[in-house]
Motif scaffolding. Structure first.
Motif, PDB file in Angstrom:
ATOM      1  N   PRO A 159       0.847  -1.195   0.000  1.00  0.00           N
ATOM      2  CA  PRO A 159       0.000   0.000   0.000  1.00  0.00           C
ATOM      3  C   PRO A 159       0.883   1.245   0.000  1.00  0.00           C
ATOM      4  O   PRO A 159       1.866   1.310   0.731  1.00  0.00           O
ATOM      5  N   VAL A 160       0.541   2.207  -0.844  1.00  0.00           N
ATOM      6  CA  VAL A 160       1.375   3.412  -0.982  1.00  0.00           C
ATOM      7  C   VAL A 160       0.516   4.652  -0.760  1.00  0.00           C
ATOM      8  O   VAL A 160      -0.480   4.861  -1.464  1.00  0.00           O
ATOM      9  N   TYR A 161       0.912   5.466   0.210  1.00  0.00           N
ATOM     10  CA  TYR A 161       0.220   6.744   0.404  1.00  0.00           C
ATOM     11  C   TYR A 161       1.247   7.808   0.768  1.00  0.00           C
ATOM     12  O   TYR A 161       1.880   7.738   1.821  1.00  0.00           O
ATOM     13  N   ASN A 162       1.455   8.752  -0.137  1.00  0.00           N
ATOM     14  CA  ASN A 162       2.419   9.836   0.071  1.00  0.00           C
ATOM     15  C   ASN A 162       3.763   9.299   0.562  1.00  0.00           C
ATOM     16  O   ASN A 162       4.286   9.722   1.596  1.00  0.00           O
ATOM     17  N   ALA A 163       4.292   8.352  -0.209  1.00  0.00           N
ATOM     18  CA  ALA A 163       5.525   7.658   0.192  1.00  0.00           C
ATOM     19  C   ALA A 163       6.709   8.012  -0.700  1.00  0.00           C
ATOM     20  O   ALA A 163       7.646   7.229  -0.855  1.00  0.00           O
ATOM     21  N   GLU A 164       6.684   9.213  -1.292  1.00  0.00           N
ATOM     22  CA  GLU A 164       7.745   9.547  -2.250  1.00  0.00           C
ATOM     23  C   GLU A 164       9.140   9.545  -1.610  1.00  0.00           C
ATOM     24  O   GLU A 164      10.133   9.342  -2.309  1.00  0.00           O
ATOM     25  N   SER A 165       9.207   9.724  -0.300  1.00  0.00           N
ATOM     26  CA  SER A 165      10.518   9.719   0.372  1.00  0.00           C
ATOM     27  C   SER A 165      11.153   8.337   0.379  1.00  0.00           C
ATOM     28  O   SER A 165      12.377   8.212   0.509  1.00  0.00           O
ATOM     29  N   TYR A 166      10.310   7.298   0.283  1.00  0.00           N
ATOM     30  CA  TYR A 166      10.816   5.935   0.432  1.00  0.00           C
ATOM     31  C   TYR A 166      10.647   5.060  -0.809  1.00  0.00           C
ATOM     32  O   TYR A 166      11.368   4.081  -0.966  1.00  0.00           O
ATOM     33  N   ILE A 167       9.667   5.361  -1.657  1.00  0.00           N
ATOM     34  CA  ILE A 167       9.178   4.354  -2.588  1.00  0.00           C
ATOM     35  C   ILE A 167      10.223   3.899  -3.609  1.00  0.00           C
ATOM     36  O   ILE A 167      10.279   2.717  -3.968  1.00  0.00           O
ATOM     37  N   SER A 168      11.072   4.802  -4.086  1.00  0.00           N
ATOM     38  CA  SER A 168      12.108   4.396  -5.038  1.00  0.00           C
ATOM     39  C   SER A 168      13.082   3.423  -4.390  1.00  0.00           C
ATOM     40  O   SER A 168      13.496   2.419  -4.994  1.00  0.00           O
ATOM     41  N   GLU A 169      13.438   3.712  -3.147  1.00  0.00           N
ATOM     42  CA  GLU A 169      14.337   2.837  -2.381  1.00  0.00           C
ATOM     43  C   GLU A 169      13.678   1.470  -2.152  1.00  0.00           C
ATOM     44  O   GLU A 169      14.328   0.422  -2.250  1.00  0.00           O
ATOM     45  N   THR A 170      12.381   1.484  -1.879  1.00  0.00           N
ATOM     46  CA  THR A 170      11.657   0.235  -1.634  1.00  0.00           C
ATOM     47  C   THR A 170      11.637  -0.633  -2.888  1.00  0.00           C
ATOM     48  O   THR A 170      11.897  -1.844  -2.825  1.00  0.00           O
ATOM     49  N   ILE A 171      11.342  -0.038  -4.021  1.00  0.00           N
ATOM     50  CA  ILE A 171      11.305  -0.784  -5.286  1.00  0.00           C
ATOM     51  C   ILE A 171      12.687  -1.347  -5.613  1.00  0.00           C
ATOM     52  O   ILE A 171      12.828  -2.508  -6.016  1.00  0.00           O
ATOM     53  N   ALA A 172      13.717  -0.532  -5.414  1.00  0.00           N
ATOM     54  CA  ALA A 172      15.085  -0.991  -5.669  1.00  0.00           C
ATOM     55  C   ALA A 172      15.464  -2.141  -4.737  1.00  0.00           C
ATOM     56  O   ALA A 172      16.123  -3.108  -5.150  1.00  0.00           O
ATOM     57  N   MET A 173      15.029  -2.045  -3.490  1.00  0.00           N
ATOM     58  CA  MET A 173      15.319  -3.099  -2.505  1.00  0.00           C
ATOM     59  C   MET A 173      14.705  -4.422  -2.927  1.00  0.00           C
ATOM     60  O   MET A 173      15.342  -5.475  -2.856  1.00  0.00           O
ATOM     61  N   SER A 186      -1.151  12.418  -2.711  1.00  0.00           N
ATOM     62  CA  SER A 186      -1.124  13.796  -3.217  1.00  0.00           C
ATOM     63  C   SER A 186       0.300  14.225  -3.560  1.00  0.00           C
ATOM     64  O   SER A 186       0.534  15.374  -3.941  1.00  0.00           O
ATOM     65  N   ASP A 187       1.247  13.310  -3.442  1.00  0.00           N
ATOM     66  CA  ASP A 187       2.638  13.623  -3.758  1.00  0.00           C
ATOM     67  C   ASP A 187       3.048  12.932  -5.061  1.00  0.00           C
ATOM     68  O   ASP A 187       2.214  12.573  -5.886  1.00  0.00           O
ATOM     69  N   ASN A 188       4.322  12.701  -5.227  1.00  0.00           N
ATOM     70  CA  ASN A 188       4.882  12.185  -6.474  1.00  0.00           C
ATOM     71  C   ASN A 188       4.985  10.666  -6.519  1.00  0.00           C
ATOM     72  O   ASN A 188       5.647  10.125  -7.404  1.00  0.00           O
ATOM     73  N   ALA A 203       2.978 -12.026  -0.337  1.00  0.00           N
ATOM     74  CA  ALA A 203       3.792 -11.369   0.695  1.00  0.00           C
ATOM     75  C   ALA A 203       3.349  -9.924   0.815  1.00  0.00           C
ATOM     76  O   ALA A 203       2.882  -9.317  -0.158  1.00  0.00           O
ATOM     77  N   PHE A 204       3.476  -9.380   2.015  1.00  0.00           N
ATOM     78  CA  PHE A 204       3.109  -7.990   2.261  1.00  0.00           C
ATOM     79  C   PHE A 204       4.361  -7.180   2.586  1.00  0.00           C
ATOM     80  O   PHE A 204       5.284  -7.672   3.237  1.00  0.00           O
ATOM     81  N   LEU A 205       4.362  -5.937   2.138  1.00  0.00           N
ATOM     82  CA  LEU A 205       5.468  -5.031   2.432  1.00  0.00           C
ATOM     83  C   LEU A 205       4.898  -3.630   2.551  1.00  0.00           C
ATOM     84  O   LEU A 205       4.102  -3.211   1.713  1.00  0.00           O
ATOM     85  N   ASP A 206       5.276  -2.911   3.607  1.00  0.00           N
ATOM     86  CA  ASP A 206       4.879  -1.510   3.708  1.00  0.00           C
ATOM     87  C   ASP A 206       5.974  -0.657   3.080  1.00  0.00           C
ATOM     88  O   ASP A 206       7.163  -1.017   3.109  1.00  0.00           O
ATOM     89  N   ALA A 207       5.577   0.473   2.530  1.00  0.00           N
ATOM     90  CA  ALA A 207       6.471   1.258   1.678  1.00  0.00           C
ATOM     91  C   ALA A 207       7.731   1.740   2.398  1.00  0.00           C
ATOM     92  O   ALA A 207       8.739   2.019   1.749  1.00  0.00           O
ATOM     93  N   ASP A 208       7.684   1.862   3.718  1.00  0.00           N
ATOM     94  CA  ASP A 208       8.845   2.381   4.440  1.00  0.00           C
ATOM     95  C   ASP A 208       9.625   1.318   5.206  1.00  0.00           C
ATOM     96  O   ASP A 208      10.565   1.648   5.930  1.00  0.00           O
ATOM     97  N   ASP A 209       9.250   0.054   5.055  1.00  0.00           N
ATOM     98  CA  ASP A 209       9.958  -1.008   5.768  1.00  0.00           C
ATOM     99  C   ASP A 209      11.045  -1.635   4.894  1.00  0.00           C
ATOM    100  O   ASP A 209      11.093  -1.425   3.687  1.00  0.00           O
TER     101      ASP A 209
END
Length: 256
Positions: free
Chosen positions: A16-30, A49-51, A94-100
């Motif tokens: 689930p992604v909500y205003n996670a632009e600070s983490y999401i690129s890192e999460t996908i790369a991980m 509401s972010d990128n 499997a579940f993953l939160d955007a900042d974990d």
């Protein structure tokens, strides 16, 4: 870990992604660095509401395993996860939160463990991290097995460590209710149905936890666990008190 792209061994990862632009690129790369490569990464943008969505779309170019679902309105984590579960095409979930954070061999080790145990539902140990995901030294160890009654007094299942065999536990049993602590409610409902969860006592994930959230969560956690006892577990007030005391003792010891 080979180039097997079959549905039979595919792991569907729901984020689930909500205003996670600070983490999401890192999460996908991980996730892209996982030693197990047969996965689909289903990112459900919950009307951010972010990128976030644009970053996901950019990352998906050239990797058909990355899939974006855009929700028209914000419905919360349960609604977003349910949209991801509905879209899943793999056998395993499997579940993953955007900042974990996952260790690079998380999927490989956990799937191997699930198959070895012939389990429907597994989870692993995890560690707490600060806002930058640096480990704080606090670890929550997964017990060997966990039944419904055992789960009532110990919230040891961290959603980011869960893996489910959807050939055994079908999607309708995994969809999350629209209540507080929807993930714990789901695990309890599955266990209440007679499934035993198997724990892999190896730290394969980090729970990113900003310092400001630590103390403010206590009363919220108490209210939520009480609601789960009464609404999901269907316990009497006396039984709820019994399990609550056990939960409170374990929660206190974990913080020492």
């Amino acid at each position: 870990m080979g180039n097997d792209r079959s549905l039979e061994n595919r792991i569907s990862i729901v984020v689930p992604v909500y205003n996670a632009e600070s983490y999401i690129s890192e999460t996908i790369a991980m996730v892209g660095q996982q030693t197990y490569e047969n996965y689909e990464l289903i990112l459900v943008d919950d009307a951010s509401s972010d990128n976030s969505a644009a970053l996901i779309e950019s990352a998906a170019v050239g990797d058909d395993r990355i899939k974006l679902i855009k929700k028209a309105s914000n419905g919360g984590a349960a609604s977003a996860r349910n949209a991801g579960i509905s879209a899943a095409t793999g056998r395993y979930l499997a579940f993953l939160d955007a900042d974990d954070i996952w260790k690079p061999d998380k999927l490989e080790k956990e799937l191997s463990f699930l198959k070895e145990k012939k389990a429907a539902f597994v989870f692993t140990s995890y560690e707490f991290g600060d806002e930058n995901a640096n480990p704080t030294g606090r670890i929550v160890h997964a017990p060997t097995t966990l039944t419904f009654k055992e789960a009532l007094s110990r919230t040891v299942i961290f959603t980011t460590t869960v893996m489910i065999d959807m050939d055994v536990l079908h999607k309708e049993k995994i969809f999350m209710p629209q209540i507080e602590s929807e993930d714990t409610a789901t695990w309890w409902t599955i266990l209440k149905g007679g499934t035993v969860a198997y724990g892999l006592d190896e730290v394969l994930a980090t729970y990113r936890r900003p310092a400001k959230s630590l103390s403010s969560n206590k009363f919220t956690a108490i209210r939520r666990i009480w609601g789960l006892y009464r609404k999901i577990a269907g316990l009497s007030i006396a039984a709820s008190l019994y399990y609550f005391i056990g939960w409170a003792v374990r929660a206190t010891v974990r913080r020492l």
